[in-house]
Design a protein around this motif. Structure first.
Motif, short mmCIF file in Angstrom:
data_model
loop_
_atom_site.label_atom_id
_atom_site.label_comp_id
_atom_site.label_asym_id
_atom_site.label_seq_id
_atom_site.Cartn_x
_atom_site.Cartn_y
_atom_site.Cartn_z
N ALA A 1 -14.44 7.76 1.53
CA ALA A 1 -13.00 7.71 1.89
C ALA A 1 -12.78 6.12 0.95
O ALA A 1 -13.32 5.22 1.92
CB ALA A 1 -12.28 8.28 3.44
N ARG A 2 -11.37 6.13 0.79
CA ARG A 2 -11.07 4.48 0.49
C ARG A 2 -10.43 4.02 2.33
O ARG A 2 -9.99 4.92 2.81
CB ARG A 2 -9.58 4.49 -0.41
CG ARG A 2 -10.05 4.89 -1.50
CD ARG A 2 -8.96 4.37 -2.43
NE ARG A 2 -7.77 4.86 -1.80
CZ ARG A 2 -6.51 4.94 -2.57
NH1 ARG A 2 -6.25 5.37 -4.05
NH2 ARG A 2 -5.75 5.33 -1.80
N ARG B 1 -8.50 16.10 7.31
CA ARG B 1 -6.91 16.86 7.99
C ARG B 1 -6.88 17.71 7.21
O ARG B 1 -6.44 18.64 8.77
CB ARG B 1 -5.86 15.73 6.50
CG ARG B 1 -5.12 15.67 6.93
CD ARG B 1 -3.59 14.86 6.21
NE ARG B 1 -4.30 13.31 5.82
CZ ARG B 1 -3.80 12.98 5.37
NH1 ARG B 1 -4.14 13.12 3.97
NH2 ARG B 1 -4.07 11.21 5.77
N GLU C 1 -7.83 2.57 2.89
CA GLU C 1 -6.68 3.07 3.47
C GLU C 1 -6.55 4.22 3.88
O GLU C 1 -6.12 4.53 4.63
CB GLU C 1 -5.60 2.65 2.44
CG GLU C 1 -6.25 1.37 1.36
CD GLU C 1 -6.50 0.81 0.53
OE1 GLU C 1 -7.52 1.76 0.08
OE2 GLU C 1 -7.34 -0.63 0.57
N ASP C 2 -7.29 5.21 2.59
CA ASP C 2 -7.16 6.53 3.76
C ASP C 2 -8.08 6.94 4.86
O ASP C 2 -7.44 7.61 5.78
CB ASP C 2 -8.11 7.81 2.51
CG ASP C 2 -7.11 7.40 1.43
OD1 ASP C 2 -6.06 6.86 1.14
OD2 ASP C 2 -7.68 7.72 -0.24
N GLU D 1 -5.49 6.42 7.54
CA GLU D 1 -3.94 7.07 8.16
C GLU D 1 -4.80 7.82 8.54
O GLU D 1 -4.05 7.91 9.26
CB GLU D 1 -4.01 7.43 6.72
CG GLU D 1 -2.95 6.56 5.77
CD GLU D 1 -2.39 6.57 4.24
OE1 GLU D 1 -2.44 7.95 4.19
OE2 GLU D 1 -1.67 5.89 3.54
N LEU D 2 -6.22 8.43 8.69
CA LEU D 2 -6.78 8.99 8.58
C LEU D 2 -6.76 8.74 10.78
O LEU D 2 -5.88 9.44 11.40
CB LEU D 2 -7.77 9.45 8.58
CG LEU D 2 -7.82 10.44 7.31
CD1 LEU D 2 -9.20 10.93 7.42
CD2 LEU D 2 -7.32 12.06 7.75
N VAL E 1 -10.85 13.23 2.61
CA VAL E 1 -9.85 12.82 3.85
C VAL E 1 -9.41 14.12 3.47
O VAL E 1 -9.02 14.93 5.00
CB VAL E 1 -8.76 11.77 2.65
CG1 VAL E 1 -7.53 11.82 3.23
CG2 VAL E 1 -9.61 10.39 2.67
N ARG E 2 -8.47 14.94 2.68
CA ARG E 2 -8.56 16.04 2.43
C ARG E 2 -8.70 16.87 3.29
O ARG E 2 -7.49 17.71 3.97
CB ARG E 2 -7.97 16.76 1.34
CG ARG E 2 -7.65 18.23 0.95
CD ARG E 2 -7.40 18.05 -0.35
NE ARG E 2 -8.10 18.37 -1.22
CZ ARG E 2 -9.10 18.26 -1.99
NH1 ARG E 2 -8.99 19.91 -2.24
NH2 ARG E 2 -10.38 17.61 -3.29
#
Length: 166
Positions: A139-140, A123, A142-143, A146-147, A119-120
């Protein structure tokens, strides 16, 4: 070590090794045993044939007979084909599994595994803070959602990372 034939709730059959029967029970109860094909965590033992070696030779090499040369007139034995049914993790057993294996190979050869930093990293690349490159990781849900909402181009892969296999 003990090898079990396993089957997931979706019917995928595969084999996996465990330290002991108790270790399998503990891992399965904690939901830590996942299907090698789909990643599902509802996995149970499947029917399997036991592998039993009897006698002293099974415990140690003592008493193993010396190999004898075959008589010159004896025909060469026919090669025994390797087993290829479901549950053999060394090679895919169906067309879908073959396609997934090819996809996994291409992804792993052409991208960097970033693990839990996915995720990091994704992003940072999207925001121009890191150089763009092909990555894959974990990644979860939820994450990942969001992405996608932020416009970061991501896609779930139909397999689990090889580093986290059973």
């Amino acid at each position: 070590m003990i090898q079990y034939s396993l089957k997931c709730a979706d019917g995928h059959a595969f084999d996996s090794w465990f330290q002991s029967a108790a270790a399998f029970d503990k891992l399965a109860a904690a939901g830590m045993v996942s299907c090698a094909v789909c990643g599902g965590s509802k996995v149970a033992k499947a029917i399997m044939a036991p592998r039993v070696r009897t006698g002293r030779t099974a415990v140690s090499g003592v008493g193993e007979p010396e190999p004898q040369a075959a008589p010159a007139a004896a025909p060469a034995p026919a090669p025994v084909p390797a087993p290829s049914g479901p549950g053999m993790l060394s090679r895919p057993s169906g067309e879908v599994e073959k396609a997934l294996a090819e996809l996994r190979k291409k992804v792993e050869e052409n991208s960097d595994y970033v693990g839990g930093n996915f995720v990091r990293e994704a992003r940072a690349m999207h925001l121009g803070e890191a150089p763009e490159r092909a990555i894959h990781g974990e990644a979860r849900l939820e994450d990942a959602r969001e992405l996608i909402e932020e416009g970061v181009p991501v896609m779930p892969l139909p397999f689990r990372p090889g580093r986290k296999s059973n």
